[in-house]
Structures are given as C-alpha cells and as structure tokens.
Design a protein around this motif. Structure first.
Motif, mmCIF file in Angstrom:
data_model
loop_
_atom_site.group_PDB
_atom_site.id
_atom_site.type_symbol
_atom_site.label_atom_id
_atom_site.label_comp_id
_atom_site.label_asym_id
_atom_site.label_seq_id
_atom_site.Cartn_x
_atom_site.Cartn_y
_atom_site.Cartn_z
ATOM 1 N N LYS A 198 22.488 31.988 25.331
ATOM 2 C CA LYS A 198 21.179 32.650 25.365
ATOM 3 C C LYS A 198 21.220 33.901 26.248
ATOM 4 N N ALA A 201 23.043 36.652 24.454
ATOM 5 C CA ALA A 201 22.202 37.138 23.365
ATOM 6 C C ALA A 201 21.134 38.104 23.886
ATOM 7 N N GLU A 211 25.233 43.394 18.799
ATOM 8 C CA GLU A 211 24.092 42.565 18.422
ATOM 9 C C GLU A 211 24.478 41.435 17.463
ATOM 10 N N GLY A 214 25.462 38.686 19.660
ATOM 11 C CA GLY A 214 24.281 38.109 20.290
ATOM 12 C C GLY A 214 23.462 37.254 19.344
ATOM 13 N N SER A 215 23.273 37.724 18.115
ATOM 14 C CA SER A 215 22.465 36.949 17.170
ATOM 15 C C SER A 215 23.155 35.640 16.819
ATOM 16 N N ASP A 218 22.732 33.293 19.748
ATOM 17 C CA ASP A 218 21.358 32.790 19.834
ATOM 18 C C ASP A 218 21.160 31.615 18.886
#
Length: 232
Positions: A198, A201, A211, A214-215, A218
């Motif tokens: 988390k 992310a 990103e 990160g996605s 997540d």
C-alpha cells in the motif's frame, strides 16, 4: 527473435493500453518466441517468475499490458546479450546490463534492515479451500510486481523508489512468495507485506512514476487482506 520482440513491443507501446489486461494472442510474434525458447529450454534464463513465464508461452493467457512490456524488455536485453556474445552485434557494442545482477549487487551492498513482524500463528491451508485460490491469485500479482520492479529503466531520480528501496521491496516480495508456497502461512508476515504494498502504491501515485507497479501492488494488498480473512 529480436525482430519479433521489437515488433510486439512497438505494437504494445503504440496502443497506449495503460493497465489493460490483454491476451498473448495480441502479440503473437512475441508469444511464438517464448514458445520456441520454452521448447529449447531457455525460457527460464530470462529470470522471469514461472507463473508469468507460463502465461507468456500461452496464446490464450492474459496479462496486464505493463507486465507484457516488462517481460518483452527483459527478453530483448537477453537476446541482445546473446547476439553480442556470438559476434552478431556491431563492433564495440556492449551487452546490456542484467537488471537482476544489478538488483542483487545493490541488496548485497545495502541489505534490507531487519523487519519487525508480530508473529501471530501459523495456519495450515487446506487443499481445495478458498484460501488456496486466493494464494494463487496473490502469488501471480506478486510475481508481476517483482518483474515490474526489476525491469524499470527510469533513472533513480525519476523513479518512484530509490535503488536501495527497490532492492529491499524485491527482497520482501520474493520472501512473501516463498512463504506462500509453504503448507502453512503466517498472517503477521502477510499484514506487513500488505502495508508495504500500500505504501509503495501511494508513492507511485504521488510521484506519477511506475504507476503500473503501484496499481498492481494496490490490488495485491487488497487480495492479501482477503486471504488473511479467509484463513479464520
């Protein structure tokens, strides 16, 4: 093989697919390369985790576009290194650096600090249980995250993570993957990994870099929390 990989890479990048999940049949040239490599016993040489590698050689399998791009980029580097070693490259050209070796060197020079985890209990995961299905999904997500973390070509000042943070993240994700392969899992370790996922992310979103990593983290964090709930 290099031409086929470049052709598939160009198609993926030109389409601006962002985080869309795509079938390997969208890049048939690359899929054929992975099938050939598998038949010749060299697919494992790419250093891509088995769950992702198995999808690369299957036309009907589906992967997120950024994961496809990362896998193809690693394959291109590997093939260029082979080309250089066998005299097929231009004179004076240097083979591309192996990102795995670089990550390992950073981790050796700056090993992750000890991580405090409140061990709760070891829980046996029954065969055929819902937890088993979630573990398979979480493992695939973490495999993808490791690949994306290792394959970034951004300079350190533009990336979401420093080189040291990246090496530490990879070490923790790979440790969690090893734990998930065991017949028993420990929720305390899983909670720590979910919190870290988390945090990374949030950093990627704030910095607007990496990103896709990160996605994926997540989603992995949410599935890990779902896994913990299913254990009890």
């Amino acid at each position: 093989m290099l031409d086929a990989i470049e052709q598939s890479l160009s198609r993926l990048k030109a389409a601006n697919l962002y985080d869309k999940v795509m079938p390997m049949s969208y890049i048939p040239e690359a899929a054929a390369v992975f099938i050939d490599m598998d038949m010749n016993g060299t697919l494992h040489s790419l250093g891509i985790n088995p769950s992702v590698a198995n999808k690369l050689k299957t036309f009907d399998a589906r992967l997120r576009a950024p994961v496809m791009i990362a896998a193809l980029s690693r394959t291109r580097s590997y093939l260029r290194t082979l080309e250089s070693e066998h005299g097929g490259d231009e004179p004076g050209a240097e083979p591309e650096a192996d990102p795995d070796v670089r990550t390992q060197d950073i981790a050796t020079a700056h090993p992750p600090q000890p991580i405090q985890v409140w061990a709760e209990q070891w829980v046996y995961v029954k065969r055929g249980s819902r937890a088993k299905d979630i573990i398979a999904a979480v493992s695939e997500l973490l495999d993808e995250a490791v690949l994306l973390a290792k394959t970034t070509n951004l300079p350190e000042d533009q990336a979401a993570l420093t080189d040291i943070e990246r090496a530490q993240l990879i070490a923790i994700l790979e440790t969690t993957l090893a734990v998930l392969k065991a017949p028993m899992v420990e929720p305390g370790i899983l909670k720590k990994t979910a919190r870290l996922a988390k945090e990374v992310a949030e950093r990627t979103a704030k910095k607007k870099a990496e990103e896709a990593l990160g996605s994926g983290l997540d989603v992995a964090a949410n599935r890990i929390l779902e896994l913990i709930a299913s254990l009890f």
